[in-house]
Design an enzyme around this catalytic site. Structure first.
Site: not given
Ligand code: PA5
Length: 344
Positions: A228, A244, A340
């Site tokens: 950001e 892993h 948005k």
């Protein structure tokens, strides 16, 4: 030197936290203190959700009630009247959070709101939910103090954590103030580790590793601050899980992209907490150093709160310095705004 004002906000962060720890709660009827709380859900997105992550870390340590952070429109189906739902949205207008609070109301959950205003504040006032109104007008990710500390004080008020935080808060604030002096823009690069790390990361893709627990949360915060503030790709993961699967990516990492850089978030207590993790970090570092630079950032302080916030604060400085090295605006969120608007 700070054309977009973000460094100024970063420098004011210790004062913000101090103010946030004293913000007044309006206790409505929407969170009845007579009802037993068995679970806590913090619902929010982006910069507003991270405060919930911090609360979860503290709850893991100081229980007894589990905290889940919900970054989605809908709440889990098990939410009921014994669940405390904290709706956190800095703007108060994030549609996912507004939907989630409707779910919470339908489930007859107990509801508390942290916001600077918007529709969420209106809903809280109309429905008489408990709410804390924080000062508005800055990027949500720079308002983490405002979004987190009221959650902590609310839980303390309702005796939902088995720990007194007064001393931890004071320790945290004094470490943040000290970091501001050591990492601020007036401190030249040769004496400023945050500026040095930003320079080292220029042109690279940061991969931030923490270990399970609060450093996993903070590693994610570092990643999203690079996304950001700096507008760059960044990745995070935690040990032991990384050992892993992702560890194997380093065999060929340079063939995919030559510019990786790894940051390990370390803790002064890790040797006592889990020596196996320390050994894992050492071996993993040795493997990655064959192909990419590895940097370490050490948490400061004794309390969990101070260690967590010290690492968070260092990320603020590094991500903003790196943004300025790239010549980008750390406060800009044009793509988020565009999204948005498209969804409106
Ligand atoms: O930091 C940001 O600007 C974003 O991550 C926002 O926090 C996110 O879009 C959600 O908005 P709000 O925090 O206002 O609910």
């Amino acid at each position: 030197r700070d054309p977009h004002g973000m460094l100024d906000l970063v420098l004011k962060f210790p004062a913000q936290c101090r103010e946030a720890a004293n913000i007044t709660w309006h206790y409505g009827v929407g969170a009845s203190e007579a009802v037993e709380i068995r679970r806590i859900v913090v619902t929010g997105l982006g910069g507003s959700a991270i405060g919930g992550d911090f609360l979860r870390c503290l709850a893991d340590e100081y229980g007894p009630i589990p905290v889940l952070v919900n970054r989605d429109y809908h709440l889990p189906h098990w939410v009921n009247r014994n669940t405390l739902v904290i709706a956190a949205s800095y703007s108060g207008n994030t549609e996912e959070t507004l939907q989630a609070i409707r779910d919470a109301s339908r489930a007859e959950a107990q509801i508390a709101v942290v916001t600077s205003g918007g529709k969420l504040a209106d809903i809280a006032k109309q429905a008489s939910y408990a709410y804390a109104l924080v000062p508005g007008g800055q990027p949500p990710r720079s308002a983490t103090g405002y979004m987190f500390f009221p959650q902590l004080t609310y839980l303390a008020h309702r005796s939902l954590l088995r720990h007194q935080f007064e001393h931890d808060i004071e320790e945290t604030l004094s470490i943040l103030e000290s970091l501001a002096k050591r990492l601020g823009p007036d401190v030249p690069t040769d004496q400023n580790p945050a500026k040095q790390l930003a320079r080292a990361l220029y042109g690279k893709i940061p991969v931030i590793y923490g270990s399970q627990g609060y450093r996993g949360v903070v590693a994610y915060r570092w990643k999203s601050q690079f996304n950001e503030n700096t507008k760059i790709a960044a990745f995070s993961n935690v040990l032991p899980e990384q050992n892993h699967n992702e560890i194997l990516a380093w065999v060929q990492a340079q063939k995919q992209a030559p510019n990786w850089a790894v940051i390990f978030l370390r803790d002064p207590n890790e040797r006592f907490e889990n020596p196996r993790i320390v050994r894992r970090v050492e071996v993993t570092t040795e493997l990655i150093r064959r192909v990419a630079p590895v940097y370490e950032v050490l948490a400061e302080g004794e309390s969990l709160l101070a260690r967590l916030f010290s690492l968070v604060y260092i990320a603020d400085f590094v991500s903003v310095y790196l943004a300025y090295l790239y010549g980008v605006c750390p406060t800009d969120i044009s793509y988020i705004d565009y999204l948005k608007a498209e969804l409106a």
